[in-house]
Write an enzyme that holds these catalytic residues in place. Structure first.
Site, PDB file in Angstrom:
ATOM      1  N   ASN A   1       0.831  -1.205   0.000  1.00 25.37           N
ATOM      2  CA  ASN A   1       0.000   0.000   0.000  1.00 25.37           C
ATOM      3  C   ASN A   1       0.861   1.249   0.000  1.00 25.37           C
ATOM      4  O   ASN A   1       1.636   1.441  -0.906  1.00 25.37           O
ATOM      5  CB  ASN A   1      -0.981  -0.018   1.174  1.00 25.37           C
ATOM      6  CG  ASN A   1      -2.079  -1.024   0.940  1.00 25.37           C
ATOM      7  OD1 ASN A   1      -2.690  -1.023  -0.109  1.00 25.37           O
ATOM      8  ND2 ASN A   1      -2.291  -1.907   1.883  1.00 25.37           N
ATOM      9  N   ASP A   2       0.731   2.098   1.046  1.00 30.28           N
ATOM     10  CA  ASP A   2       1.469   3.354   1.025  1.00 30.28           C
ATOM     11  C   ASP A   2       2.683   3.350   1.937  1.00 30.28           C
ATOM     12  O   ASP A   2       3.252   4.400   2.184  1.00 30.28           O
ATOM     13  CB  ASP A   2       0.532   4.500   1.386  1.00 30.28           C
ATOM     14  CG  ASP A   2      -0.228   4.968   0.160  1.00 30.28           C
ATOM     15  OD1 ASP A   2       0.300   4.791  -0.949  1.00 30.28           O
ATOM     16  OD2 ASP A   2      -1.343   5.480   0.311  1.00 30.28           O
ATOM     17  N   ALA A   3       3.074   2.186   2.420  1.00 29.60           N
ATOM     18  CA  ALA A   3       4.266   2.150   3.268  1.00 29.60           C
ATOM     19  C   ALA A   3       5.502   2.395   2.412  1.00 29.60           C
ATOM     20  O   ALA A   3       5.509   2.078   1.226  1.00 29.60           O
ATOM     21  CB  ALA A   3       4.362   0.807   3.956  1.00 29.60           C
TER      22      ALA A   3
ATOM     23  N   GLY B   1       3.205   8.450   2.707  1.00 29.65           N
ATOM     24  CA  GLY B   1       3.319   7.104   3.248  1.00 29.65           C
ATOM     25  C   GLY B   1       4.126   7.100   4.524  1.00 29.65           C
ATOM     26  O   GLY B   1       4.822   8.078   4.827  1.00 29.65           O
TER      27      GLY B   1
ATOM     28  N   ARG C   1      -3.654   6.549  -8.906  1.00 24.48           N
ATOM     29  CA  ARG C   1      -3.708   7.976  -8.524  1.00 24.48           C
ATOM     30  C   ARG C   1      -3.416   8.887  -9.710  1.00 24.48           C
ATOM     31  O   ARG C   1      -3.625  10.094  -9.613  1.00 24.48           O
ATOM     32  CB  ARG C   1      -2.701   8.252  -7.402  1.00 24.48           C
ATOM     33  CG  ARG C   1      -3.172   7.855  -6.027  1.00 24.48           C
ATOM     34  CD  ARG C   1      -2.464   6.635  -5.555  1.00 24.48           C
ATOM     35  NE  ARG C   1      -2.985   6.102  -4.308  1.00 24.48           N
ATOM     36  CZ  ARG C   1      -2.222   5.839  -3.266  1.00 24.48           C
ATOM     37  NH1 ARG C   1      -0.942   6.139  -3.301  1.00 24.48           N
ATOM     38  NH2 ARG C   1      -2.748   5.286  -2.194  1.00 24.48           N
TER      39      ARG C   1
END
Ligand code: ZN
Length: 603
Positions: free
Chosen positions: A218-220, A370, A402
């Site tokens: 994900n956004d890590a 993130g 995005r």
């Protein structure tokens, strides 16, 4: 119908033809007969004219267009270049005019000179001026979805940097200062015009778009541990505490100094060991949570009769200045001064270095935010054929959904900028192009796409994929995990409801909300629910009259329980939530008499 004419919001009179009045007022302004700060707006729908001359209106300059032709000619541009013509000359001549938001409603503005048509009234100096200050500083905003640009503008406001060059002399309540801020390699003309490269709030990171053992799901983001040890993203946090020797009515006052043993709420001799004789801590002392920094005593809250035998200091209470219950650091500065009311005033500034750790938040200038999920030693990171390892790795899935093409373009631009030692222009609509970046990459022996072959840091094996790697400006945001981490076992409760306090700053409880409660009900976890809602919260035991159902009382002197309503002695102890007892009391206060029907447990 006649047109209403308003000057600075007040109705001044009426006019036969509003449209004609508006255009003749504008002509007078352009001819210099009216002040250039006058703005005229005509609202056709309501048939009203608004003339504004008052202060506080944001205005912006535009080039006047007549009959589809810009009044700013090539001849004038040449004269400006030579220094023969100046800005105010253009305003005086009516070539350029300043419009406020209301007059702007009457205009039809062309973005570029080439697009000019008969019906246009004005021309932009540069298409970038349709953006505000915050979004015009973002490179390549026209390549992204609008919500991402807005998010990026929001992140820029949360980023750590050098917020003031004199931060060392200031006493801001809170402040973050980034170590080694860098100005971005890819920047916009607006960014330069605002002088922000001297107040940078980020650093240029080598970023690979690549997943790393699933840690950057994900956004890590995965960060290079060695880069962090070389002070990448490192910052200092300042907090200023203040205390005052206040005066109270009746001639009493606070006292700075180490409190005597017999004052109320004395914290014990160990609490004051770091203080000097004057009761104030010295700079460069380590302070821990709840550490006393300035010793202080205050007079009692309520005045009692003063008998001759009373020792005054016995009644004084401890009111020292302490650090917050969840913050530590080093005393940075101690300032002794005087408050406006003439009392002694002490400010203590505490600093703490924040090294990026797992959970800290980072963002690029494209709404791509993130948190750190893993810090990897440099030797375990993938490397290019030149031995370059990334500082940060984002997941490839962060890009397509995005649609932040600008992110990729800045990575490419940043890479080109580092290769040919230059800054690249990312100004909206007019910056450097992808082709220009590709040429630079090609001429330095790189693939024009920005992709490279990477080798696994642990095995040395080639990774069989084209990996996009480049240089991009990343910002560390002020949401530091060390300032959010919170847990509690026992702690303070509210006076009114007897429930645990709310919020980290007040050592609050962790809320078990309605939705969590519903889960427990759905799962049938009745005992856990009772424990959370009653035992660990605001449990109380009240007396209830079995005859009339009202709350009973206990007469301590007679040692008797009775009902104040029906005088019955048939009273039972009932375990309940204090908030419920409060509800019953409040209902009584508005004239409702709630009754509790008691039953035996087995029934
Ligand atoms: Zn009763």
């Amino acid at each position: 119908m006649k047109t209403g004419v308003f000057v600075n919001g007040r109705l001044m009179g009426f006019h036969e033809n509003g449209e004609r009045l508006a255009s003749s007022l504008r002509k007078m302004r352009r001819d210099g007969e009216l002040d250039e700060q006058t703005n005229v707006a005509y609202n056709k729908r309501t048939n009203e004219i608004f003339v504004n001359t008052d202060e506080g209106r944001p205005r912006r300059p535009l080039i006047v267009v007549k009959a589809g032709k810009s009044l700013l000619t090539q001849d004038m541009v040449e004269k400006i270049r030579k220094g023969e013509l100046h800005w105010h000359d253009l305003v005086k001549k009516g070539v350029v005019e300043w419009l406020d938001a209301e007059e702007e409603e009457n205009t039809y503005i062309a973005l570029e000179e080439g697009n000019l048509a008969e019906e246009h009234t004005h021309l932009e100096f540069d298409p970038v001026s349709i953006l505000g200050y915050a979004s015009a500083q973002i490179p390549f905003p026209e390549y992204n979805m609008a919500p991402r640009v807005l998010m990026a503008a929001q992140h820029t406001k949360q980023s750590l940097g050098l917020y003031a060059a004199n931060f060392n002399l200031r006493c801001d309540t809170r402040g973050h200062v980034l170590f080694y801020p860098q100005s971005p390699l890819v920047r916009t003309r607006v960014y330069e015009a605002l002088g922000n490269e001297r107040r940078a709030s980020g650093q240029n990171y080598v970023v690979a778009v690549l997943s790393y053992h699933g840690f950057n799901m994900n956004d890590a983001v995965v960060l290079n541990k060695d880069a962090i040890e070389r002070a990448l993203g490192r910052s200092e946090f300042f907090r200023t505490y203040a205390t005052e020797e206040r005066r109270y009515p009746g001639g009493q006052r606070d006292h700075f100094g180490i409190p005597e043993e017999y004052v109320q709420n004395y914290l014990g001799p160990e609490a004051y060991t770091e203080l000097d004789e004057d009761g104030v801590i010295s700079p460069d002392t380590d302070v821990f949570p709840n550490a006393v920094m300035v010793g202080k005593t205050s007079p009692p809250r309520f005045l009692k009769e003063i008998s001759a035998l009373d020792v005054e200091s016995e009644k004084r209470r401890e009111s020292s200045l302490t650090t917050r219950s969840n913050e530590n650091g080093i005393v940075d500065a101690v300032i002794l001064t005087e408050s406006p009311s003439g009392t002694k005033f002490i400010k203590v500034r505490v600093r703490k270095m924040n090294v990026p750790e797992i959970g800290d938040k980072f963002a690029s200038r494209f709404g791509q935010k993130g948190v750190i999920s893993l810090l990897v030693p440099q030797e375990d990171l993938p490397f290019t054929r030149d031995g370059v390892t990334p500082d940060l790795m984002i997941n490839p899935h962060a890009i397509p959904g995005r649609m932040t093409a600008g992110h990729l373009l800045e990575m490419l631009g940043g890479k080109a900028a580092s290769l040919d030692c230059s800054h690249k222009d990312g100004t909206a609509f007019s910056g450097n192009t992808e082709d220009e970046f590709e040429d630079v990459l090609r001429s330095h022996g790189f693939k024009p796409t920005g992709q490279e072959v990477l080798y696994d840091g642990k095995t040395g094996a080639r990774i069989y994929a084209k990996i996009f790697i480049g240089v991009i400006y990343y910002q560390r945001l002020h949401h530091l995990v060390s300032l959010k981490l919170h847990a509690r076992s026992r702690g303070p409760t509210q006076m009114l409801t007897h429930q645990p306090t709310e919020g980290r700053a007040r050592e609050g409880g962790l809320r078990l909300g309605e939705m969590e409660r519903d889960c427990f009900i759905g799962f049938g976890a009745a005992s856990l629910l009772k424990e959370r809602m009653i035992d660990s919260s605001d449990k109380t035991v009240e007396l209830v009259c079995a005859d009339c159902g009202s709350l009973g009382v206990y007469d301590k002197i007679k040692g008797r329980r009775y009902c104040p309503l029906c005088d019955s002695a048939n009273i039972h102890e009932v375990e309940m939530s204090y908030a419920f007892k409060l509800l019953v009391d409040e209902m009584k206060s508005i004239g409702i008499n709630p009754q509790l029907r008691l039953k035996d447990r087995g029934e």
